[in-house]
Design an enzyme around this catalytic site. Structure first.
Site, PDB file in Angstrom:
ATOM      1  N   ASP A  78       0.795  -1.145   0.078  1.00  0.00           N
ATOM      2  CA  ASP A  78       0.010   0.054  -0.057  1.00  0.00           C
ATOM      3  C   ASP A  78       1.015   1.398   0.019  1.00  0.00           C
ATOM      4  OD1 ASP A  78       0.749  -0.538   2.707  1.00  0.00           O
ATOM      5  OD2 ASP A  78      -0.599   0.444   3.594  1.00  0.00           O
ATOM      6  N   GLU A 145       0.226  -1.657   5.349  1.00  0.00           N
ATOM      7  CA  GLU A 145       1.249  -1.297   6.203  1.00  0.00           C
ATOM      8  C   GLU A 145       0.843   0.035   6.905  1.00  0.00           C
ATOM      9  OE1 GLU A 145       5.270   0.446   7.406  1.00  0.00           O
ATOM     10  OE2 GLU A 145       3.735   0.932   5.669  1.00  0.00           O
TER      11      GLU A 145
END
Length: 484
Positions: A78, A145
């Site tokens: 991400d 994350e």
């Protein structure tokens, strides 16, 4: 393909260009994850996902490297979605638009996603390359994350077979990270009471133009938190003239220093001249005070319609004073690791929802007692103001391992590549290494990466020469993997 696909190392930049073309903000990485798994399977590589959605891809050792220890490469899928106010960008649909600016790659009006897209691209480049010597490779790509390390929190045990891992989420050329801060999410909610307005004037106050940045890596700088600065402006104005709040908000993600914040205030018409004069004076004071730290600071004051509901006077007072008193920034520097922040916190998002003021805060610390100190401070503030504090997503730091084999090998090769000594450091940002060690306690970890500046902000950029140095280090490290 954009112009960055012609940069060197070609494979890495082509993969990064591909990553930029697929929207992948936190919680929306599914398309990217599936694309990478499908590509791996098309190359007859082992590829699967665990219960948390994390991706694992394996590639056999190249000829002559079968007797070397397997190495896992790790990145997260991400990116932080941040755009300039003037940029119209739908992070769920629109691709990132990278471009070359001298020695840097930037994005047009948005975060670039080099954090951790460059690391991700390097992992995929290793998988695709046919001219790199390496042992058996495992590539672990984790979900979400940036919003609390949610993917690695659900990492499947007994899935990886490697005992050595290279994390690719470091952002400074010439630096090797062997430890990082742990963290915890805090939601501080203040109940609000409302009333119908008995005022005839309203102003929107918007603070913008601040630099923002990463709430871990940049917390030691002089960059200003827009929410905190707006609270100061409101508190100083309230000490001189009466008004009530109708709305207040700022920031967009928990782990970025907010660049913008705004409030709507209401008051009697006969106070307007005094309030605008007070705000103008504060703007001059702050522009002078912060001329080096925040040269583009702008305070916009615009008349607006009086809202149908406003905060009561008591709720206005509590909201402003709570935000003004809220600890923010460095709490303590480390005694053990020189020039490193030990404990900090940053308010990243402020909203009004469900008749309450909600502050989203990220606390970080190298030590568990540091997080406990922050909890105590927030709980005390909540008790005094009638707010409620909720703590979640606590994740451990990553403690340096003095018996590591991969750290001295990385240092030796990095020194050779650089022509000078690489630095071994501990970072105040959160890396996934601590949580990986929790699931795989015998994993020997190190973190490296190229120079990235202004991560988590639309000014994010990655240094092209540093990417080439990073690639040389990574490929040489794989070629010299320790024997079994």
């Amino acid at each position: 393909m954009s112009e960055i696909s012609n940069l060197s190392p070609t494979l890495l930049w082509q993969w990064f260009d591909k990553v930029c073309s697929i929207p992948h903000p936190s919680y929306h990485e599914e398309q990217l994850a599936n694309t990478l798994v499908e590509w791996a399977k098309s190359k007859q590589l082992f590829a699967e996902r665990d219960e948390a959605g994390n991706v694992l891809i394996r590639k056999p050792a190249t000829a002559g490297m079968e007797n070397r220890q397997s190495i896992a490469l790790q990145a997260h899928l991400d990116m932080v979605p941040q755009a300039n106010a003037a940029t119209k960008h739908d992070f769920l649909k629109d691709p990132i638009q990278p471009y070359i600016d001298g020695e840097w790659v930037k994005a047009k009006g948005t975060t670039l996603g080099a954090d951790n897209g460059i690391g991700l691209a390097s992992c995929m480049a290793v998988l695709k390359a046919n001219d790199i010597a390496h042992p058996e490779i495992e590539v672990l790509l984790t979900m979400s994350e940036e919003v609390g390390m949610e993917g690695v929190l659900g990492l499947r045990p007994n899935w990886l077979t490697s005992n050595i891992m290279i994390n690719t989420d470091t952002e400074d050329n010439g630096e090797i990270y062997i430890g990082c801060a742990g963290g915890e999410n805090i939601n501080l909610a203040l109940p609000l009471e409302y009333q119908y307005p008995q005022f005839d004037k309203a102003l929107n106050i918007t603070l913008k133009g601040l630099q923002g940045g990463h709430s871990g890596c940049d917390i030691h700088t002089t960059r200003v938190n827009a929410i905190k600065l707006l609270a100061r402006i409101l508190a100083e104005t309230l000490s001189q003239e009466d008004f009530q709040l109708a709305d207040i908000k700022g920031g967009s993600v928990r782990n970025a220093i907010p660049r913008e914040a705004s409030a709507t205030i209401v008051f009697h018409a006969n106070n307007q001249a005094k309030i605008t004069a007070c705000l103008a004076q504060l703007t001059d004071v702050l522009s002078s005070e912060l001329k080096l730290a925040e040269p583009n600071l702008t305070l916009l004051i615009e008349e607006t319609d009086v809202p149908v509901q406003i905060f009561t006077n008591e709720s206005t007072q509590k909201a402003i004073h709570l935000l003004n008193l809220l600890p923010n920034g460095i709490i303590r520097n480390s005694d053990v690791v020189k020039n490193v922040v030990e404990t900090s916190l940053s308010i990243g998002v402020l909203t009004v929802e469900n008749k309450g003021l909600v502050a989203t805060i990220l606390a970080r610390s190298l030590i568990e007692s540091g997080k406990a100190e922050v909890r105590a401070k927030i709980n005390s503030l909540a008790t005094l103001t009638g707010a409620h504090a909720e703590f979640s997503g606590d994740y451990p730091g990553w403690e340096p391992d003095t018996s590591s084999l991969i750290t001295p090998l990385t240092k030796k090769i990095y020194d050779e590549v650089l022509g000078y000594e690489a630095k071994i450091k501990v970072i105040h940002a959160g890396l996934e290494c601590g949580l990986i060690k929790k699931v795989y306690p015998n994993m020997d970890l190190v973190s490296i990466g190229p120079t990235i500046r202004n991560a988590h902000s639309p000014d994010e950029k990655v240094h092209i020469p540093a990417v080439e140095i990073y690639w040389k280090l990574l490929t040489k490290l794989l070629a010299q993997a320790p024997a079994k």
